[in-house]
Scaffold this motif. Structure first.
Motif, PDB file in Angstrom:
ATOM      1  N   LYS A 122       0.815  -1.213   0.000  1.00  0.00           N
ATOM      2  CA  LYS A 122       0.000   0.000   0.000  1.00  0.00           C
ATOM      3  C   LYS A 122       0.850   1.265   0.000  1.00  0.00           C
ATOM      4  CE  LYS A 122      -3.446  -2.898   1.275  1.00  0.00           C
ATOM      5  NZ  LYS A 122      -3.307  -4.379   1.205  1.00  0.00           N
ATOM      6  N   ALA A 123       1.873   1.307   0.842  1.00  0.00           N
ATOM      7  CA  ALA A 123       2.698   2.508   0.932  1.00  0.00           C
ATOM      8  C   ALA A 123       3.370   2.814  -0.405  1.00  0.00           C
ATOM      9  CB  ALA A 123       3.747   2.342   2.033  1.00  0.00           C
ATOM     10  N   ARG A 124       3.798   1.770  -1.097  1.00  0.00           N
ATOM     11  CA  ARG A 124       4.426   1.976  -2.408  1.00  0.00           C
ATOM     12  C   ARG A 124       3.421   2.539  -3.407  1.00  0.00           C
ATOM     13  NH1 ARG A 124       7.434  -2.729  -6.026  1.00  0.00           N
ATOM     14  NH2 ARG A 124       7.831  -1.445  -7.867  1.00  0.00           N
ATOM     15  N   ALA A 125       2.197   1.999  -3.415  1.00  0.00           N
ATOM     16  CA  ALA A 125       1.173   2.506  -4.327  1.00  0.00           C
ATOM     17  C   ALA A 125       0.818   3.949  -3.988  1.00  0.00           C
ATOM     18  CB  ALA A 125      -0.062   1.624  -4.261  1.00  0.00           C
ATOM     19  N   PHE A 126       0.723   4.266  -2.706  1.00  0.00           N
ATOM     20  CA  PHE A 126       0.430   5.638  -2.311  1.00  0.00           C
ATOM     21  C   PHE A 126       1.586   6.562  -2.713  1.00  0.00           C
ATOM     22  CE2 PHE A 126      -2.280   3.902   1.425  1.00  0.00           C
ATOM     23  CZ  PHE A 126      -3.324   3.640   0.547  1.00  0.00           C
ATOM     24  N   GLY A 127       2.798   6.053  -2.622  1.00  0.00           N
ATOM     25  CA  GLY A 127       3.945   6.841  -3.063  1.00  0.00           C
ATOM     26  C   GLY A 127       3.903   7.140  -4.548  1.00  0.00           C
ATOM     27  N   GLU A 128       3.427   6.176  -5.333  1.00  0.00           N
ATOM     28  CA  GLU A 128       3.281   6.401  -6.765  1.00  0.00           C
ATOM     29  C   GLU A 128       2.196   7.445  -7.048  1.00  0.00           C
ATOM     30  OE1 GLU A 128       4.852   4.606  -9.946  1.00  0.00           O
ATOM     31  OE2 GLU A 128       6.026   5.488  -8.314  1.00  0.00           O
ATOM     32  N   ALA A 129       1.089   7.393  -6.306  1.00  0.00           N
ATOM     33  CA  ALA A 129       0.054   8.414  -6.461  1.00  0.00           C
ATOM     34  C   ALA A 129       0.610   9.792  -6.126  1.00  0.00           C
ATOM     35  CB  ALA A 129      -1.147   8.091  -5.567  1.00  0.00           C
ATOM     36  N   HIS A 130       1.395   9.873  -5.065  1.00  0.00           N
ATOM     37  CA  HIS A 130       2.014  11.145  -4.664  1.00  0.00           C
ATOM     38  C   HIS A 130       2.980  11.635  -5.735  1.00  0.00           C
ATOM     39  CE1 HIS A 130       4.638  13.894  -2.385  1.00  0.00           C
ATOM     40  NE2 HIS A 130       3.585  14.068  -1.589  1.00  0.00           N
ATOM     41  N   ARG A 131       3.740  10.721  -6.305  1.00  0.00           N
ATOM     42  CA  ARG A 131       4.752  11.098  -7.309  1.00  0.00           C
ATOM     43  C   ARG A 131       4.138  11.716  -8.552  1.00  0.00           C
ATOM     44  NH1 ARG A 131       6.498   9.006 -11.894  1.00  0.00           N
ATOM     45  NH2 ARG A 131       5.311   7.045 -11.675  1.00  0.00           N
ATOM     46  N   VAL A 132       3.025  11.170  -9.025  1.00  0.00           N
ATOM     47  CA  VAL A 132       2.458  11.651 -10.288  1.00  0.00           C
ATOM     48  C   VAL A 132       1.544  12.858 -10.096  1.00  0.00           C
ATOM     49  CG1 VAL A 132       2.605   9.350 -11.323  1.00  0.00           C
ATOM     50  CG2 VAL A 132       0.451  10.083 -10.244  1.00  0.00           C
ATOM     51  N   LEU A 133       1.309  13.261  -8.840  1.00  0.00           N
ATOM     52  CA  LEU A 133       0.493  14.444  -8.596  1.00  0.00           C
ATOM     53  C   LEU A 133       1.310  15.719  -8.713  1.00  0.00           C
ATOM     54  CD1 LEU A 133      -1.731  13.395  -5.552  1.00  0.00           C
ATOM     55  CD2 LEU A 133      -2.560  14.130  -7.799  1.00  0.00           C
ATOM     56  N   ARG A 134       0.688  16.747  -9.262  1.00  0.00           N
ATOM     57  CA  ARG A 134       1.295  18.073  -9.265  1.00  0.00           C
ATOM     58  C   ARG A 134       1.235  18.653  -7.851  1.00  0.00           C
ATOM     59  NH1 ARG A 134      -2.011  18.618 -14.508  1.00  0.00           N
ATOM     60  NH2 ARG A 134      -0.440  18.042 -16.076  1.00  0.00           N
ATOM     61  N   PRO A 135       2.065  19.644  -7.537  1.00  0.00           N
ATOM     62  CA  PRO A 135       2.010  20.256  -6.202  1.00  0.00           C
ATOM     63  C   PRO A 135       0.603  20.727  -5.858  1.00  0.00           C
ATOM     64  CG  PRO A 135       3.958  20.995  -7.378  1.00  0.00           C
ATOM     65  CD  PRO A 135       3.150  20.204  -8.370  1.00  0.00           C
ATOM     66  N   ARG A 136       0.155  20.383  -4.664  1.00  0.00           N
ATOM     67  CA  ARG A 136      -1.185  20.674  -4.155  1.00  0.00           C
ATOM     68  C   ARG A 136      -2.262  19.859  -4.862  1.00  0.00           C
ATOM     69  NH1 ARG A 136      -0.788  21.677   0.534  1.00  0.00           N
ATOM     70  NH2 ARG A 136      -2.907  22.551   0.554  1.00  0.00           N
ATOM     71  N   GLY A 137      -1.870  18.872  -5.638  1.00  0.00           N
ATOM     72  CA  GLY A 137      -2.849  17.971  -6.224  1.00  0.00           C
ATOM     73  C   GLY A 137      -3.456  17.079  -5.154  1.00  0.00           C
ATOM     74  N   ALA A 138      -4.585  16.457  -5.479  1.00  0.00           N
ATOM     75  CA  ALA A 138      -5.332  15.676  -4.484  1.00  0.00           C
ATOM     76  C   ALA A 138      -5.389  14.201  -4.856  1.00  0.00           C
ATOM     77  CB  ALA A 138      -6.745  16.230  -4.335  1.00  0.00           C
ATOM     78  N   PHE A 139      -5.376  13.385  -3.827  1.00  0.00           N
ATOM     79  CA  PHE A 139      -5.579  11.935  -3.956  1.00  0.00           C
ATOM     80  C   PHE A 139      -6.843  11.586  -3.189  1.00  0.00           C
ATOM     81  CE2 PHE A 139      -3.930   7.562  -2.377  1.00  0.00           C
ATOM     82  CZ  PHE A 139      -4.601   6.900  -3.390  1.00  0.00           C
ATOM     83  N   LEU A 140      -7.867  11.114  -3.898  1.00  0.00           N
ATOM     84  CA  LEU A 140      -9.136  10.726  -3.298  1.00  0.00           C
ATOM     85  C   LEU A 140      -9.313   9.217  -3.467  1.00  0.00           C
ATOM     86  CD1 LEU A 140     -11.492  13.496  -4.778  1.00  0.00           C
ATOM     87  CD2 LEU A 140     -10.227  13.562  -2.618  1.00  0.00           C
TER      88      LEU A 140
END
Length: 267
Positions: A122-140
């Motif tokens: 899970k942490a790795r997948a969340f890290g990938e979501a964080h990586r591809v987001l622009r600054p101040r982007g959101a993960f829902l």
């Protein structure tokens, strides 16, 4: 069991679309689309899109110039979803959430409906979501609460376990309803790089025209099917689950509680 638990192939995508989406997914797709629309993203990555419950709502509710990249680990799920979601601004791609094939800072928003429970790391997948987001982007994303708070699923789990007491199938408890401890999820999100994390518990009611619908949905339209088939007869077990649901919820139209936890994270 991580690989098998995430395998949605064969006839499962079509049955998943027909039975499971209207039964338990649609209310939470509506919840997520409200949250998505509020953020007015120009580009969205959907991870573990399944057969497109959220994708369809984005197609209808977001501006037509919003770029939507919809992905899933299983090509069969993508093929099923693509037949329902045909729009020029939607791209479909097979992708592993733990190894996303996109550059850093590519999207304004990442969304995932009931997929996080299936990620082996899970942490790795969340890290990938964080990586591809622009600054101040959101993960829902959302996850199912416990079996005790999801009445149809609990009845299915208990009935199937009772039929095979020496080797009870554990798919429902292990995976879709097995990742809901808030401290664990927040820790995994923090390891993935998120520091701004909010959550909300969202309860709803699931309705079905008959007990046969949830029996078929859970026994035949999820990877629980493989566990049942490895131990006994699928149709007989589905019938036993149908009878158990009728005993608890009645004949004809039935309804039961469903509950999920929705997370909103900012990169």
């Amino acid at each position: 069991m991580a690989t098998e638990d995430a395998l949605f192939a064969g006839s499962i995508p079509e049955l998943y679309e027909r039975f499971l989406l209207p039964l338990i997914f649609d209310p939470y797709a509506e919840d997520l689309i409200r949250r998505i629309v509020q953020r007015t993203p120009a580009s969205v990555l959907e991870v573990a899109a399944g057969t497109g419950a959220v994708t369809r709502k984005m197609m209808l509710r977001l501006p037509t110039d919003t770029h939507i990249m919809a992905t899933d680990l299983n090509q069969g799920m993508i093929d099923q979803a693509r037949r329902q979601c045909k729009a020029a601004n939607i791209e479909w791609r097979q992708a592993d959430a733990m190894k996303l094939p996109f550059p850093d800072a590519s999207f304004d928003l990442v969304v995932c409906q009931f997929g996080a429970m299936f990620f082996p790391d899970k942490a790795r997948a969340f890290g990938e979501a964080h990586r591809v987001l622009r600054p101040r982007g959101a993960f829902l994303f959302n996850v199912w609460d416990t079996l005790e708070r999801n009445e149809f699923a609990r009845t299915v789990h208990d009935t199937v376990a009772a039929r095979f007491p020496h080797d009870p199938p554990r798919f429902l408890a292990r995976t879709p309803y097995g990742y809901n401890d808030l401290a664990t999820i927040r820790r995994d999100l923090a390891e993935g790089g998120f520091t701004s994390i909010d959550h909300a518990v969202v309860s709803s009611r699931s309705h079905a025209p008959s007990a046969r619908i949830p029996a078929t949905a859970f026994c035949q339209a999820t990877p629980l099917r493989a566990e049942i088939e490895a131990r006994g007869n699928l149709d007989e077990t589905t019938g036993a689950v149908e009878c158990a649901l009728e005993r608890r919820f009645g004949n004809g139209i039935i309804e039961g509680q469903i509950q999920a936890i929705v997370f909103s994270c900012v990169a």
